[in-house]
Design a protein around this motif. Structure first.
Motif, PDB file in Angstrom:
ATOM      1  N   ASN A  32       6.936   5.697   2.625  1.00 22.50           N
ATOM      2  CA  ASN A  32       5.470   5.803   2.638  1.00 22.50           C
ATOM      3  C   ASN A  32       4.810   4.534   2.086  1.00 22.50           C
ATOM      4  O   ASN A  32       3.866   4.601   1.301  1.00 22.50           O
ATOM      5  CB  ASN A  32       4.992   7.018   1.837  1.00 22.50           C
ATOM      6  N   VAL A  33       5.299   3.379   2.510  1.00 16.51           N
ATOM      7  CA  VAL A  33       4.781   2.109   2.019  1.00 16.51           C
ATOM      8  C   VAL A  33       4.426   1.195   3.184  1.00 16.51           C
ATOM      9  O   VAL A  33       5.200   1.051   4.133  1.00 16.51           O
ATOM     10  CB  VAL A  33       5.788   1.400   1.092  1.00 16.51           C
ATOM     11  N   LEU A  34       3.261   0.568   3.096  1.00 13.57           N
ATOM     12  CA  LEU A  34       2.782  -0.424   4.047  1.00 13.57           C
ATOM     13  C   LEU A  34       2.738  -1.780   3.356  1.00 13.57           C
ATOM     14  O   LEU A  34       2.350  -1.869   2.189  1.00 13.57           O
ATOM     15  CB  LEU A  34       1.384  -0.043   4.529  1.00 13.57           C
ATOM     16  N   TYR A  35       3.103  -2.854   4.076  1.00  8.95           N
ATOM     17  CA  TYR A  35       3.100  -4.195   3.514  1.00  8.95           C
ATOM     18  C   TYR A  35       2.241  -5.149   4.333  1.00  8.95           C
ATOM     19  O   TYR A  35       2.047  -4.964   5.533  1.00  8.95           O
ATOM     20  CB  TYR A  35       4.516  -4.778   3.470  1.00  8.95           C
ATOM     21  N   LEU A  36       1.747  -6.184   3.674  1.00 11.31           N
ATOM     22  CA  LEU A  36       1.121  -7.310   4.349  1.00 11.31           C
ATOM     23  C   LEU A  36       1.617  -8.582   3.681  1.00 11.31           C
ATOM     24  O   LEU A  36       1.238  -8.877   2.545  1.00 11.31           O
ATOM     25  CB  LEU A  36      -0.409  -7.235   4.285  1.00 11.31           C
ATOM     26  N   GLN A  37       2.485  -9.314   4.365  1.00 10.45           N
ATOM     27  CA  GLN A  37       2.950 -10.609   3.887  1.00 10.45           C
ATOM     28  C   GLN A  37       1.933 -11.651   4.294  1.00 10.45           C
ATOM     29  O   GLN A  37       1.670 -11.823   5.493  1.00 10.45           O
ATOM     30  CB  GLN A  37       4.321 -10.934   4.481  1.00 10.45           C
ATOM     31  N   VAL A  38       1.343 -12.332   3.325  1.00  5.61           N
ATOM     32  CA  VAL A  38       0.295 -13.313   3.603  1.00  5.61           C
ATOM     33  C   VAL A  38       0.806 -14.691   3.219  1.00  5.61           C
ATOM     34  O   VAL A  38       1.079 -14.979   2.056  1.00  5.61           O
ATOM     35  CB  VAL A  38      -1.026 -12.961   2.892  1.00  5.61           C
ATOM     36  N   ASN A  39       0.957 -15.579   4.217  1.00 11.96           N
ATOM     37  CA  ASN A  39       1.491 -16.920   4.029  1.00 11.96           C
ATOM     38  C   ASN A  39       0.446 -17.968   4.393  1.00 11.96           C
ATOM     39  O   ASN A  39      -0.539 -17.684   5.053  1.00 11.96           O
ATOM     40  CB  ASN A  39       2.737 -17.127   4.892  1.00 11.96           C
ATOM     41  N   SER A  40       0.707 -19.206   3.977  1.00 13.05           N
ATOM     42  CA  SER A  40      -0.173 -20.338   4.288  1.00 13.05           C
ATOM     43  C   SER A  40      -1.622 -20.007   3.985  1.00 13.05           C
ATOM     44  O   SER A  40      -2.520 -20.241   4.795  1.00 13.05           O
ATOM     45  CB  SER A  40      -0.007 -20.734   5.760  1.00 13.05           C
ATOM     46  N   LEU A  41      -1.856 -19.482   2.805  1.00 14.34           N
ATOM     47  CA  LEU A  41      -3.183 -18.992   2.449  1.00 14.34           C
ATOM     48  C   LEU A  41      -4.213 -20.109   2.361  1.00 14.34           C
ATOM     49  O   LEU A  41      -3.915 -21.217   1.910  1.00 14.34           O
ATOM     50  CB  LEU A  41      -3.121 -18.230   1.125  1.00 14.34           C
ATOM     51  N   LYS A  42      -5.425 -19.783   2.798  1.00 13.20           N
ATOM     52  CA  LYS A  42      -6.558 -20.696   2.786  1.00 13.20           C
ATOM     53  C   LYS A  42      -7.644 -20.136   1.881  1.00 13.20           C
ATOM     54  O   LYS A  42      -7.701 -18.928   1.662  1.00 13.20           O
ATOM     55  CB  LYS A  42      -7.116 -20.866   4.201  1.00 13.20           C
ATOM     56  N   PRO A  43      -8.537 -20.982   1.367  1.00 15.60           N
ATOM     57  CA  PRO A  43      -9.629 -20.470   0.535  1.00 15.60           C
ATOM     58  C   PRO A  43     -10.450 -19.388   1.238  1.00 15.60           C
ATOM     59  O   PRO A  43     -10.926 -18.459   0.572  1.00 15.60           O
ATOM     60  CB  PRO A  43     -10.473 -21.719   0.257  1.00 15.60           C
ATOM     61  N   GLU A  44     -10.608 -19.474   2.554  1.00 18.39           N
ATOM     62  CA  GLU A  44     -11.367 -18.479   3.291  1.00 18.39           C
ATOM     63  C   GLU A  44     -10.664 -17.126   3.395  1.00 18.39           C
ATOM     64  O   GLU A  44     -11.245 -16.161   3.881  1.00 18.39           O
ATOM     65  CB  GLU A  44     -11.732 -18.982   4.696  1.00 18.39           C
ATOM     66  N   ASP A  45      -9.407 -17.030   2.940  1.00 18.19           N
ATOM     67  CA  ASP A  45      -8.715 -15.753   2.863  1.00 18.19           C
ATOM     68  C   ASP A  45      -9.088 -14.974   1.607  1.00 18.19           C
ATOM     69  O   ASP A  45      -8.679 -13.820   1.457  1.00 18.19           O
ATOM     70  CB  ASP A  45      -7.197 -15.953   2.889  1.00 18.19           C
ATOM     71  N   THR A  46      -9.831 -15.586   0.706  1.00 19.32           N
ATOM     72  CA  THR A  46     -10.249 -14.923  -0.521  1.00 19.32           C
ATOM     73  C   THR A  46     -11.080 -13.688  -0.199  1.00 19.32           C
ATOM     74  O   THR A  46     -12.092 -13.774   0.495  1.00 19.32           O
ATOM     75  CB  THR A  46     -11.054 -15.876  -1.404  1.00 19.32           C
ATOM     76  N   ALA A  47     -10.642 -12.529  -0.685  1.00 16.14           N
ATOM     77  CA  ALA A  47     -11.317 -11.269  -0.385  1.00 16.14           C
ATOM     78  C   ALA A  47     -10.622 -10.143  -1.127  1.00 16.14           C
ATOM     79  O   ALA A  47      -9.537 -10.316  -1.684  1.00 16.14           O
ATOM     80  CB  ALA A  47     -11.292 -10.980   1.117  1.00 16.14           C
ATOM     81  N   VAL A  48     -11.258  -8.978  -1.115  1.00 17.96           N
ATOM     82  CA  VAL A  48     -10.595  -7.751  -1.514  1.00 17.96           C
ATOM     83  C   VAL A  48      -9.970  -7.151  -0.263  1.00 17.96           C
ATOM     84  O   VAL A  48     -10.645  -6.971   0.749  1.00 17.96           O
ATOM     85  CB  VAL A  48     -11.570  -6.748  -2.162  1.00 17.96           C
TER      86      VAL A  48
ATOM     87  N   CYS B 164       0.860  -1.172   0.000  1.00 21.54           N
ATOM     88  CA  CYS B 164       0.000   0.000   0.000  1.00 21.54           C
ATOM     89  C   CYS B 164       0.896   1.221   0.000  1.00 21.54           C
ATOM     90  O   CYS B 164       1.595   1.480   0.982  1.00 21.54           O
ATOM     91  CB  CYS B 164      -0.921   0.000   1.215  1.00 21.54           C
ATOM     92  N   ALA B 165       0.871   1.973  -1.093  1.00 22.65           N
ATOM     93  CA  ALA B 165       1.715   3.149  -1.240  1.00 22.65           C
ATOM     94  C   ALA B 165       0.895   4.422  -1.073  1.00 22.65           C
ATOM     95  O   ALA B 165      -0.190   4.545  -1.641  1.00 22.65           O
ATOM     96  CB  ALA B 165       2.392   3.146  -2.607  1.00 22.65           C
ATOM     97  N   ALA B 166       1.412   5.353  -0.301  1.00 27.21           N
ATOM     98  CA  ALA B 166       0.766   6.643  -0.095  1.00 27.21           C
ATOM     99  C   ALA B 166       1.405   7.688  -0.989  1.00 27.21           C
ATOM    100  O   ALA B 166       2.628   7.803  -1.040  1.00 27.21           O
ATOM    101  CB  ALA B 166       0.864   7.071   1.366  1.00 27.21           C
TER     102      ALA B 166
END
Length: 115
Positions: free
Chosen positions: A76-92, A22-24
């Motif tokens: 001015n950057v925010l990160y989210l590292q998402v690991n071990s993803l599951k189908p229920e993580d599907t989203a915007v 996420c860049a500002a």
């Protein structure tokens, strides 16, 4: 004003990983809390993670241990590292920045977890 632009979403298999950004633009956020919400199809928006200016982080129970939030204040950057993803993580996934008077939101980046 603050403008937030997310990137890094995509289609991944269960167990896979992504790094959301996420860049500002037009401002800096070194002193402000930032974080992420997500919204799955047909469901309410839910809190994912938040990080303070100094780096202290808070996570929803559903993602704790799998997701990591971080920030590079000088860029001015925010990160989210998402690991071990599951189908229920599907989203915007939407990023936010909070000031004393206003909460700013990005337009979102879509994550789809499917085999």
């Amino acid at each position: 004003q603050v403008h937030l632009v997310e990137s890094g979403g995509g289609l991944v298999q269960p167990g896979g990983s992504l790094r959301l950004s996420c860049a500002a633009s037009g401002s800096i956020f070194a002193t402000y809390p930032m974080g992420w919400y997500r919204q799955a199809p047909g469901k309410q928006r839910e809190f994912v993670a938040r990080v303070e200016a100094g780096g202290s982080a808070t996570y929803a129970d559903s993602v704790k241990g799998r997701f990591t939030i971080s920030r590079e204040n000088a860029k001015n950057v925010l990160y989210l590292q998402v690991n071990s993803l599951k189908p229920e993580d599907t989203a915007v996934y939407y990023c936010f920045l909070v000031t004393s008077g206003t909460t700013y939101w990005g337009r979102g980046t879509e994550v789809t977890v499917s085999s």
